[in-house]
Design a protein around this motif. Structure first.
Motif, PDB file in Angstrom:
ATOM      1  N   GLN A   1      -8.422 -29.095 -11.171  1.00 42.49           N
ATOM      2  CA  GLN A   1      -9.595 -28.697 -10.391  1.00 42.49           C
ATOM      3  C   GLN A   1      -9.165 -28.012  -9.106  1.00 42.49           C
ATOM      4  O   GLN A   1      -8.144 -28.367  -8.507  1.00 42.49           O
ATOM      5  CB  GLN A   1     -10.430 -29.934 -10.023  1.00 42.49           C
ATOM      6  CG  GLN A   1     -11.089 -30.611 -11.206  1.00 42.49           C
ATOM      7  CD  GLN A   1     -12.363 -29.924 -11.644  1.00 42.49           C
ATOM      8  OE1 GLN A   1     -12.905 -29.132 -10.904  1.00 42.49           O
ATOM      9  NE2 GLN A   1     -12.802 -30.208 -12.857  1.00 42.49           N
ATOM     10  N   GLN A   3     -10.928 -26.645  -5.434  1.00 45.70           N
ATOM     11  CA  GLN A   3     -12.100 -26.618  -4.562  1.00 45.70           C
ATOM     12  C   GLN A   3     -11.960 -25.450  -3.597  1.00 45.70           C
ATOM     13  O   GLN A   3     -10.876 -25.203  -3.068  1.00 45.70           O
ATOM     14  CB  GLN A   3     -12.245 -27.932  -3.781  1.00 45.70           C
ATOM     15  CG  GLN A   3     -12.522 -29.140  -4.648  1.00 45.70           C
ATOM     16  CD  GLN A   3     -11.270 -29.683  -5.325  1.00 45.70           C
ATOM     17  OE1 GLN A   3     -10.202 -29.764  -4.721  1.00 45.70           O
ATOM     18  NE2 GLN A   3     -11.393 -30.052  -6.596  1.00 45.70           N
ATOM     19  N   ALA A  97     -13.888 -16.966  -5.389  1.00 46.63           N
ATOM     20  CA  ALA A  97     -13.735 -17.571  -6.705  1.00 46.63           C
ATOM     21  C   ALA A  97     -12.266 -17.550  -7.097  1.00 46.63           C
ATOM     22  O   ALA A  97     -11.518 -16.660  -6.682  1.00 46.63           O
ATOM     23  CB  ALA A  97     -14.576 -16.815  -7.734  1.00 46.63           C
ATOM     24  N   TYR A 113     -13.801 -16.249 -13.797  1.00 43.51           N
ATOM     25  CA  TYR A 113     -13.480 -17.167 -12.704  1.00 43.51           C
ATOM     26  C   TYR A 113     -13.989 -18.579 -12.999  1.00 43.51           C
ATOM     27  O   TYR A 113     -15.136 -18.773 -13.382  1.00 43.51           O
ATOM     28  CB  TYR A 113     -14.053 -16.634 -11.385  1.00 43.51           C
ATOM     29  CG  TYR A 113     -13.349 -15.386 -10.951  1.00 43.51           C
ATOM     30  CD1 TYR A 113     -13.709 -14.144 -11.466  1.00 43.51           C
ATOM     31  CD2 TYR A 113     -12.290 -15.446 -10.052  1.00 43.51           C
ATOM     32  CE1 TYR A 113     -13.029 -12.997 -11.085  1.00 43.51           C
ATOM     33  CE2 TYR A 113     -11.608 -14.303  -9.668  1.00 43.51           C
ATOM     34  CZ  TYR A 113     -11.988 -13.083 -10.200  1.00 43.51           C
ATOM     35  OH  TYR A 113     -11.314 -11.954  -9.826  1.00 43.51           O
ATOM     36  N   ASP A 114     -13.088 -19.526 -12.803  1.00 48.25           N
ATOM     37  CA  ASP A 114     -13.375 -20.906 -13.169  1.00 48.25           C
ATOM     38  C   ASP A 114     -13.988 -21.716 -12.035  1.00 48.25           C
ATOM     39  O   ASP A 114     -14.735 -22.669 -12.284  1.00 48.25           O
ATOM     40  CB  ASP A 114     -12.070 -21.594 -13.594  1.00 48.25           C
ATOM     41  CG  ASP A 114     -11.374 -20.843 -14.703  1.00 48.25           C
ATOM     42  OD1 ASP A 114     -10.448 -20.064 -14.385  1.00 48.25           O
ATOM     43  OD2 ASP A 114     -11.755 -21.027 -15.865  1.00 48.25           O
ATOM     44  N   TYR A 115     -13.640 -21.346 -10.816  1.00 44.31           N
ATOM     45  CA  TYR A 115     -14.071 -22.146  -9.661  1.00 44.31           C
ATOM     46  C   TYR A 115     -14.701 -21.239  -8.618  1.00 44.31           C
ATOM     47  O   TYR A 115     -14.203 -20.130  -8.367  1.00 44.31           O
ATOM     48  CB  TYR A 115     -12.886 -22.905  -9.057  1.00 44.31           C
ATOM     49  CG  TYR A 115     -12.198 -23.801 -10.049  1.00 44.31           C
ATOM     50  CD1 TYR A 115     -11.031 -23.393 -10.687  1.00 44.31           C
ATOM     51  CD2 TYR A 115     -12.750 -25.037 -10.381  1.00 44.31           C
ATOM     52  CE1 TYR A 115     -10.411 -24.209 -11.614  1.00 44.31           C
ATOM     53  CE2 TYR A 115     -12.128 -25.856 -11.314  1.00 44.31           C
ATOM     54  CZ  TYR A 115     -10.972 -25.428 -11.928  1.00 44.31           C
ATOM     55  OH  TYR A 115     -10.367 -26.239 -12.856  1.00 44.31           O
ATOM     56  N   TRP A 116     -15.760 -21.736  -7.983  1.00 42.59           N
ATOM     57  CA  TRP A 116     -16.524 -20.956  -7.010  1.00 42.59           C
ATOM     58  C   TRP A 116     -16.773 -21.772  -5.751  1.00 42.59           C
ATOM     59  O   TRP A 116     -16.962 -22.991  -5.818  1.00 42.59           O
ATOM     60  CB  TRP A 116     -17.870 -20.543  -7.612  1.00 42.59           C
ATOM     61  CG  TRP A 116     -17.737 -19.559  -8.722  1.00 42.59           C
ATOM     62  CD1 TRP A 116     -17.444 -19.819 -10.028  1.00 42.59           C
ATOM     63  CD2 TRP A 116     -17.871 -18.135  -8.619  1.00 42.59           C
ATOM     64  NE1 TRP A 116     -17.378 -18.653 -10.744  1.00 42.59           N
ATOM     65  CE2 TRP A 116     -17.651 -17.599  -9.913  1.00 42.59           C
ATOM     66  CE3 TRP A 116     -18.168 -17.270  -7.575  1.00 42.59           C
ATOM     67  CZ2 TRP A 116     -17.711 -16.229 -10.177  1.00 42.59           C
ATOM     68  CZ3 TRP A 116     -18.240 -15.913  -7.838  1.00 42.59           C
ATOM     69  CH2 TRP A 116     -18.013 -15.409  -9.131  1.00 42.59           C
TER      70      TRP A 116
END
Length: 126
Positions: A1, A3, A97, A113-116
Motif C-alpha cells: 500500500q 499513501q 497518483a 494508477y493504483d493509489y491516489w
C-alpha cells in the motif's frame, strides 16, 4: 500500500505561481511512476504530468508544457508540481497518483494508477 497526501493548493491571480507537493508513504519502493492529474468542475479528470520515480524522466500534457515542471525528491518521498504562468482554465482539483507497475513513461491513463491522494484545490482568478 502507498499513501499519498497533496498540499500547496490555493487561490492565485492569473500569471502567478504555485508549487504543489505530494508526500508518499508506505511501500514507496514499489513506485514506478508518479503522476499529476486535475479535475475541473463539470469535467473529467485529465492528465497533467508524470515522472519516473527512479530515472526522473518526465512527460507533460500539452496544456502543461512550458509552464509546469514536475520533479521529485526521493529522499523525502515527495513529488512536486511547480506551476508558473497560471491561467483561469488551470482552476481544478489537482491529484497526485502512484503507479506501481513498470510501464512506458508517456502513458496518460488514469486506470494505470493504483493509489491516489485526496486532491488539493487550485483556483486561478482572472
Amino acid at each position: 500500500q502507498v499513501q499519498l497526501v497533496e498540499s500547496g493548493g490555493g487561490l492565485v491571480q492569473a500569471g502567478g505561481s504555485l508549487r504543489l507537493s505530494c508526500a508518499a508513504s508506505g511501500r514507496t519502493v514499489s513506485i514506478d511512476r508518479m503522476g499529476w492529474f486535475r479535475q475541473a468542475p463539470g469535467k473529467e479528470r485529465e492528465f497533467v504530468a508524470v515522472i519516473n520515480w527512479i530515472t526522473g524522466q518526465t512527460y507533460y500534457a500539452n496544456s502543461a508544457k512550458g509552464r509546469f515542471t514536475i520533479s521529485r525528491d526521493n529522499a523525502k518521498n515527495t513529488v512536486y508540481l511547480q506551476m508558473n504562468g497560471l491561467k483561469p482554465e488551470d482552476t481544478a482539483v489537482y491529484f497526485c497518483a502512484a503507479d506501481v507497475r513498470i510501464r512506458v513513461l508517456y502513458r496518460a491513463y488514469e486506470a494505470d494508477y493504483d493509489y491516489w491522494g485526496q486532491g488539493t484545490q487550485v483556483t486561478v482568478s482572472s
